[in-house]
Structure formats: C-alpha cells, structure tokens
Scaffold this active site. Structure first.
Site, PDB file in Angstrom:
ATOM      1  N   CYS A   1      13.856  -4.644 -11.178  1.00  0.00           N
ATOM      2  CA  CYS A   1      12.996  -4.796 -12.239  1.00  0.00           C
ATOM      3  C   CYS A   1      13.095  -4.356 -13.027  1.00  0.00           C
ATOM      4  CB  CYS A   1      12.271  -3.227 -11.885  1.00  0.00           C
ATOM      5  SG  CYS A   1      10.773  -4.011 -10.474  1.00  0.00           S
TER       6      CYS A   1
ATOM      7  N   HIS B   1       8.770  -0.793 -18.349  1.00  0.00           N
ATOM      8  CA  HIS B   1       8.126  -1.671 -17.695  1.00  0.00           C
ATOM      9  C   HIS B   1       6.817  -1.171 -16.801  1.00  0.00           C
ATOM     10  CE1 HIS B   1       8.730  -3.355 -13.467  1.00  0.00           C
ATOM     11  NE2 HIS B   1       9.359  -1.825 -12.884  1.00  0.00           N
TER      12      HIS B   1
ATOM     13  N   ASN C   1       3.219  -5.024 -11.205  1.00  0.00           N
ATOM     14  CA  ASN C   1       4.760  -4.795 -11.117  1.00  0.00           C
ATOM     15  C   ASN C   1       5.589  -5.714 -10.906  1.00  0.00           C
ATOM     16  OD1 ASN C   1       6.782  -4.672 -10.968  1.00  0.00           O
ATOM     17  ND2 ASN C   1       6.998  -2.561  -9.868  1.00  0.00           N
TER      18      ASN C   1
HETATM   19  N1  COA Z   1      -4.991   3.517   0.058  1.00  0.00           N
HETATM   20  C1  COA Z   1      -5.533   4.575   0.263  1.00  0.00           C
HETATM   21  N2  COA Z   1      -4.865   5.496   0.857  1.00  0.00           N
HETATM   22  C2  COA Z   1      -3.381   5.428   0.242  1.00  0.00           C
HETATM   23  C3  COA Z   1      -3.043   4.474  -0.016  1.00  0.00           C
HETATM   24  C4  COA Z   1      -4.073   3.494  -0.772  1.00  0.00           C
HETATM   25  N3  COA Z   1      -3.413   1.924  -0.731  1.00  0.00           N
HETATM   26  N4  COA Z   1      -1.725   4.181  -0.020  1.00  0.00           N
HETATM   27  C5  COA Z   1      -1.726   5.418   0.148  1.00  0.00           C
HETATM   28  N5  COA Z   1      -2.427   6.025   0.907  1.00  0.00           N
HETATM   29  C6  COA Z   1      -2.614   7.125   1.580  1.00  0.00           C
HETATM   30  C7  COA Z   1      -1.346   8.357   2.307  1.00  0.00           C
HETATM   31  O1  COA Z   1      -1.203   7.490   4.252  1.00  0.00           O
HETATM   32  C8  COA Z   1      -0.830   8.975   2.434  1.00  0.00           C
HETATM   33  O2  COA Z   1      -2.161   9.438   2.892  1.00  0.00           O
HETATM   34  P1  COA Z   1      -1.256  11.264   4.152  1.00  0.00           P
HETATM   35  O3  COA Z   1      -1.567  12.114   3.132  1.00  0.00           O
HETATM   36  O4  COA Z   1      -2.829  10.804   5.017  1.00  0.00           O
HETATM   37  O5  COA Z   1      -0.681  10.817   4.606  1.00  0.00           O
HETATM   38  C9  COA Z   1      -1.883   9.764   1.290  1.00  0.00           C
HETATM   39  O6  COA Z   1      -2.417   8.220   0.119  1.00  0.00           O
HETATM   40  C10 COA Z   1      -0.449   9.654  -0.121  1.00  0.00           C
HETATM   41  O7  COA Z   1       0.227   8.890  -0.257  1.00  0.00           O
HETATM   42  P2  COA Z   1       1.785   8.794  -0.919  1.00  0.00           P
HETATM   43  O8  COA Z   1       2.037   7.697  -1.020  1.00  0.00           O
HETATM   44  O9  COA Z   1       1.807  10.192  -1.577  1.00  0.00           O
HETATM   45  O10 COA Z   1       0.938   8.740  -2.082  1.00  0.00           O
HETATM   46  P3  COA Z   1       1.145   8.845  -3.953  1.00  0.00           P
HETATM   47  O11 COA Z   1       0.371   9.782  -4.221  1.00  0.00           O
HETATM   48  O12 COA Z   1       2.866   9.462  -4.105  1.00  0.00           O
HETATM   49  O13 COA Z   1       1.081   7.696  -4.737  1.00  0.00           O
HETATM   50  C11 COA Z   1       2.040   5.657  -5.641  1.00  0.00           C
HETATM   51  C12 COA Z   1       1.803   6.002  -3.765  1.00  0.00           C
HETATM   52  C13 COA Z   1       2.735   4.585  -4.185  1.00  0.00           C
HETATM   53  C14 COA Z   1       1.058   4.862  -5.873  1.00  0.00           C
HETATM   54  C15 COA Z   1       3.404   6.040  -5.802  1.00  0.00           C
HETATM   55  O14 COA Z   1       3.681   6.982  -5.199  1.00  0.00           O
HETATM   56  C16 COA Z   1       3.927   5.723  -7.033  1.00  0.00           C
HETATM   57  O15 COA Z   1       3.490   4.735  -7.445  1.00  0.00           O
HETATM   58  N6  COA Z   1       5.437   5.362  -7.045  1.00  0.00           N
HETATM   59  C17 COA Z   1       6.278   4.588  -7.972  1.00  0.00           C
HETATM   60  C18 COA Z   1       6.137   3.554  -7.179  1.00  0.00           C
HETATM   61  C19 COA Z   1       6.895   2.494  -8.159  1.00  0.00           C
HETATM   62  O16 COA Z   1       6.650   2.959  -9.634  1.00  0.00           O
HETATM   63  N7  COA Z   1       7.798   1.458  -7.647  1.00  0.00           N
HETATM   64  C20 COA Z   1       8.378   0.125  -8.198  1.00  0.00           C
HETATM   65  C21 COA Z   1       9.207   0.750  -9.158  1.00  0.00           C
HETATM   66  S1  COA Z   1      10.358  -0.459  -9.471  1.00  0.00           S
END
Ligand code: COA
Length: 336
Positions: A118, A258, A288
């Site tokens: 990215c 970004h 994204n």
């Molecule tokens: N819908 C519902 N629940 C979801 C889900 C979805 N789409 N995706 C994950 N979950 C659940 C998980 O299973 C987890 O459940 P559990 O607690 O029972 O195990 C819970 O939600 C929390 O998951 P987690 O991965 O810790 O969520 P988060 O708050 O970190 O949010 C992202 C996830 C991906 C949105 C967040 O981490 C993020 O945006 N990170 C940055 C990623 C990024 O920018 N990447 C690109 C870089 S260029």
C-alpha cells in the site's frame, strides 16, 4: 536542493475503479458479520471489486489514460513506466509491461513493477524522483493497480472486509520552470515485522526432493498488530515529513492518507490538529485499494470540490513489508 538535481513536476493524475459494488450487507451472505461491526471498526460501507475477466491491468490502463490526458504529455514521450502493484493478475509479464503494451507505447522503454504494497505509489514516486533528478529519464508514468479481491480469502471475515480494487496513475516530468513539486518525500521499511501481512505464491518442490509444506496463496493479516504498529509509528513519521518540507503543518492544505481504516486516518488527523475539511477520506465507498488509494482520494477529492488545486498536501501510506512513506507535494492547477 543540489542545483545539479533536476526538479520534478506532477503533470497529471488519474484513477479508475470497477463498477461492481459490494456492500457490508452483501458480505453478511458470506459470513457472520454486520454493517455496524464493519463500519464502526473501519469506516467502510462498501467497496468496488472486479467482475468477470476484468482485472488490475484494465483498471491501471484507464487510470493511466486519465492521467496522461491531464498531463498533455504524449504516450510516445513517456520514457519509463513503473507500476506499484502487490496484487496483480500475473507475476509476469509485469503489470507495467502490460500497461506499456495496452497504451501502445511505441518505444522500447523500461517498464517494471515494484512491490511495496500500500506504500507503493510513494515508493514509486521516490524512484521516479531519482530517475528524473539524475537526468536519466524525463517523463515517467506511475501506475498503482491491484485486484485484491482475487487474492483475499473470502472466508476470512477479519481481512476480506477491508479490501477493494482500484487503480491510480501519475505522470511526472522534469519541471522546466525549476519548481519542484516534491517538498519532502521519505520511504521506510521494517522487514522484521513482515509477517503482519503476507501472501504466499503457490508452488511445490521438485518431486525428486523432500516435499515442502503446502502453502495457501491468500492474503493473511494480523489486523490488530498492523493497527498498533501504524498508530504508534505514523504520527511521529508525519511530523518528520512536515518538518523536512520546510512548511508547518498549518501551512499544508490537505492530508491525503492511505485509506486503510478511518480510525487510523483520525489518529493522523489528531496529530496534525487538522479540521475535517483538511482531511481527505473516501474509505467509506472504496475500502482499502492498496497503493491506488491515495491517487483515488486525490482525484476524487478534486472532482467533488473537497480539494482545491494550487495547494499543498501531505500524503502518507503504509502497508505490507512493513513499508511506509510520506510526501509533502505541491498540487498544481490542472493536474486532475
Ligand atoms: N465481523 C464480526 N466479527 C468479526 C469480524 C467481522 N468482519 N472480523 C473479526 N471479528 C471478530 C473476531 O473473530 C474477534 O472475535 P473473538 O473476540 O470472539 O475472537 C473479534 O471480532 C475481535 O477481532 P479483532 O481482529 O481483534 O478485531 P479488531 O478490533 O482488531 O478489528 C480490524 C479488526 C481488521 C478491523 C482492525 O484490526 C484493523 O483495521 N487493523 C488494521 C488493518 C489494516 O489497516 N490493514 C491494511 C494495512 S495496509
């Protein structure tokens, strides 16, 4: 600046996104999720994805044609094509070579891809700056294009909610008037945390040797680690980019970040103490789109009247590698 280094002018910027829209509600047909969960954590409501045989080359070509149209630089005068792509339809021929062919560039100019995920557009701009600055090439086409939707795991609700497809392009040239459009630009990486986001290529060992572990060729992401890394690293980094530009944060007109997560965008906004009007966000509609997200946000921002040209902007990207990059740019009238 060293007086022997030639200044760079941004001559044209363009973008293209596919027509097919997938909403958060659509995703509930694939796995247990909700519009509310996705929107509150990411700021995304919908994304565009390729359909049928459409791919990143088609999107990249249209983005390139749009950028070239604005630049007033003829296809035959382009002397290098650099594509920033981390989710291309083919590893080779490179996306850049396919763009060269699609545009019918008549000369045997260099065309190559670079992978900085990215952060790719900012990385490509740094390479182009080196080429133009040294006098090696004069008119360079940068294309950032990915079809992420072909490579995400549509059973992984933590990753597939985030990505969309799209392309951005930029034509850069030697600035004949001596005014450099790059006020500051820096690129960085930390390969030690590369496993935060990775994608294997498929493959097997030669049948005459011990077999290797089977790999899957899908995008894997440790979302929480990426999030923490970005919000702890990027704010200090953007301070540095601002300082190196010779301007103050208030003097820079826009932040064009970004588009990975609205909360990450807000973390940068809060470090810069910017009002909402100075921050360009369209993640709600595109998700994204990797390296294409910044040029898409720039051109769409101009088209929607959120960005007035004849201004300056701080661009900031990050992605797999981990890589990150930032630039303070002059946005001249007429570039998009
Ligand atoms: N819908 C519902 N629940 C979801 C889900 C979805 N789409 N995706 C994950 N979950 C659940 C998980 O299973 C987890 O459940 P559990 O607690 O029972 O195990 C819970 O939600 C929390 O998951 P987690 O991965 O810790 O969520 P988060 O708050 O970190 O949010 C992202 C996830 C991906 C949105 C967040 O981490 C993020 O945006 N990170 C940055 C990623 C990024 O920018 N990447 C690109 C870089 S260029």
């Amino acid at each position: 600046m060293n007086k022997n280094v030639k200044p760079l002018r941004i001559a044209g910027v363009g973008y293209c996104v596919p027509d097919t829209v997938i909403t958060n509600d659509d995703l509930t047909k694939l796995y247990d999720t909700s519009d509310e969960w996705i929107f509150t954590r990411t700021g995304i409501k919908e994304r565009r994805i390729v359909s049928g045989n459409e791919n990143a080359v088609d999107l990249g070509l249209k983005a390139a044609q749009n950028a070239l149209g604005k630049s007033n630089i003829k296809v035959e005068d382009i002397d290098c094509v650099i594509a920033a792509s981390s989710a291309p339809p083919q590893l080779y021929p490179s996306l850049a070579c396919q763009i060269q062919a699609g545009l019918d560039i008549p000369n045997h100019i260099p065309a190559f891809d670079m992978t900085a995920a990215c952060s790719g557009l900012i990385y490509a701009l740094q390479v182009a700056r080196g080429f133009i600055g040294s006098g090696l090439y004069k008119n360079i086409l940068l294309v950032a294009a990915d079809n992420n939707s072909r490579l995400v795991d549509w059973e992984d609700r933590g990753t597939s909610i985030l990505f969309g497809d799209g392309a951005g392009a930029m034509v850069v040239t030697e600035a004949e008037d001596g005014i450099d459009d790059i006020l500051s630009l820096d690129i960085k990486s930390d390969g030690k945390i590369g496993q935060y986001i990775y994608m294997n290529l498929p493959g097997k060992n030669c049948p005459l040797v011990e077999p290797c572990d089977e790999v899957d060729a899908k995008i894997h992401m440790a979302g929480r680690d990426v999030y923490k890394f970005v919000v702890t690293t990027l704010p200090d980094f953007i301070d540095e980019c601002v300082k190196n530009s010779g301007l103050t944060a208030e003097e820079i007109d826009y932040l064009i970040p970004h588009q990975a997560n609205q909360r990450i965008i807000e973390a940068m906004q809060s470090r810069l103490k910017y009002s909402d009007e100075k921050v360009i966000s369209n993640i709600k509609y595109y998700g994204n789109t990797s390296a294409a997200s910044i040029p898409i946000a720039l051109v769409e921002g101009v088209q929607k009247g959120k960005i007035k040209l004849g201004s300056t902007a701080l661009l900031c990207g990050f992605g797999a590698g981990m890589t990150w990059g930032g630039a303070v740019l002059r946005l001249r009238e007429g570039i998009c």
